[in-house]
Design an enzyme around this catalytic site. Structure first.
Site: not given
Ligand SMILES: NC(=O)c1ccc[n+]([C@@H]2O[C@H](COP(=O)([O-])OP(=O)(O)OC[C@H]3O[C@@H](n4cnc5c(N)ncnc54)[C@H](OP(=O)(O)O)[C@@H]3O)[C@@H](O)[C@H]2O)c1
Length: 247
Positions: A144, A146-148, A177, A179
């Site tokens: 994670y 590394a990807s970010k 966040i 989620t």
């Molecule tokens: N939540 C945090 O604390 C946090 C912090 C920093 C960064 N982020 C980043 O913010 C972004 C959104 O995360 P989130 O927290 O909102 O998570 P989330 O609620 O799990 O949402 C992830 C979204 O990505 C979609 N997704 C996952 N794999 C996919 C694929 N192969 N193709 C198309 N869609 C895909 C999911 O839809 P489907 O499952 O329907 O495909 C879902 O809509 C991510 O990049 C995450 O790494 C999150």
């Protein structure tokens, strides 16, 4: 405005989509499972289009963005992503490959699709949701982090490369966040913020076309220090009380 948000079916992407929808913009979201979209969303928001797309599939991503944009796209936000969840000492390589594919190749595919519709017009804005996890190599979250880190650097390079084409590039690096992604975490999450509040902050940063937006400020301060520590000191501190391993 025409706004395409990948991974907009839940979490940060969906909260952000709702802000643009309520402002009256044309918004497209995508995900692999459209049944996750809030029930009644299509009836409530006539300006919403949903695409069933896996961001790791370049053809699917390009086709959806082309179909929505028809040569005119103002903003693309690459939010689709995943984490491994539990922090283990021995890597789960299968999950790690998936994390890299979705979080890095997914962003590249989405940027390619967006730029195809923006470069001919010499205007547009692309953004990706990276993470503070990309600022250091976090223990137990190697793929994670590394990807970010890759997303942070991709955006930094693109912001310079695309400047002359009048394409703005933003990278958003949130802390924790609330989620579906973090709801499965089994470790502590300091300064956890609601998805709605995070989306409001992200929207403001996107309006200002900030090249990099790190939040919340408490996490930004901690990461600023961790990034600058001598690496031996960073490893020493992180391996002791804060490693937070699940097993
Ligand atoms: N939540 C945090 O604390 C946090 C912090 C920093 C960064 N982020 C980043 O913010 C972004 C959104 O995360 P989130 O927290 O909102 O998570 P989330 O609620 O799990 O949402 C992830 C979204 O990505 C979609 N997704 C996952 N794999 C996919 C694929 N192969 N193709 C198309 N869609 C895909 C999911 O839809 P489907 O499952 O329907 O495909 C879902 O809509 C991510 O990049 C995450 O790494 C999150």
């Amino acid at each position: 405005m025409k706004v395409f948000i990948t991974g907009g079916t839940t979490g940060i992407g969906w909260s952000l989509a709702k802000i643009y929808l309520e402002e009256g913009h044309q918004v497209a979201i995508c995900g692999r499972d459209l049944s996750k979209v809030e029930s009644g969303a299509n009836e409530k928001y006539k300006n919403l289009t949903c695409y069933k797309v896996d961001v790791t599939n370049r053809d699917e991503v390009l086709a959806a963005i082309d179909d929505f944009s028809k040569g005119e796209l103002d903003l693309l936000v690459a939010s689709a992503g995943r984490s491994v969840g539990s922090k283990t000492r021995t890597p789960n390589f299968e999950a790690a490959r998936d994390v890299i594919n979705i979080n890095v190749l997914g962003v590249l595919n989405s940027f390619e699709g967006a730029l195809k519709n923006m470069l001919p017009n010499k205007r547009g804005h692309i953004a990706a949701i990276a993470s503070v996890a990309g600022m250091v190599g976090l223990p137990g979250a190697s793929s994670y982090s590394a990807s970010k880190a890759a997303v942070l650097k991709l955006c930094e390079s693109f912001s310079m490369d695309l400047h002359s084409e009048n394409i703005k590039v933003s990278c958003i690096a949130p802390g924790f966040i609330d989620t579906p992604l973090t709801q499965k975490n089994d470790h502590s999450m300091p300064w956890l913020m609601s998805s709605e509040k995070a989306a409001r902050k992200i929207k403001k940063a996107l309006d200002r076309k900030l090249p990099l937006f790190v939040f919340p400020w408490q996490m930004k301060t901690v990461m600023f220090i961790l990034e600058r520590l001598p690496r031996w000191m960073y490893r020493f501190f992180m391996q002791l009380p804060f490693a937070n391993y699940s097993k």
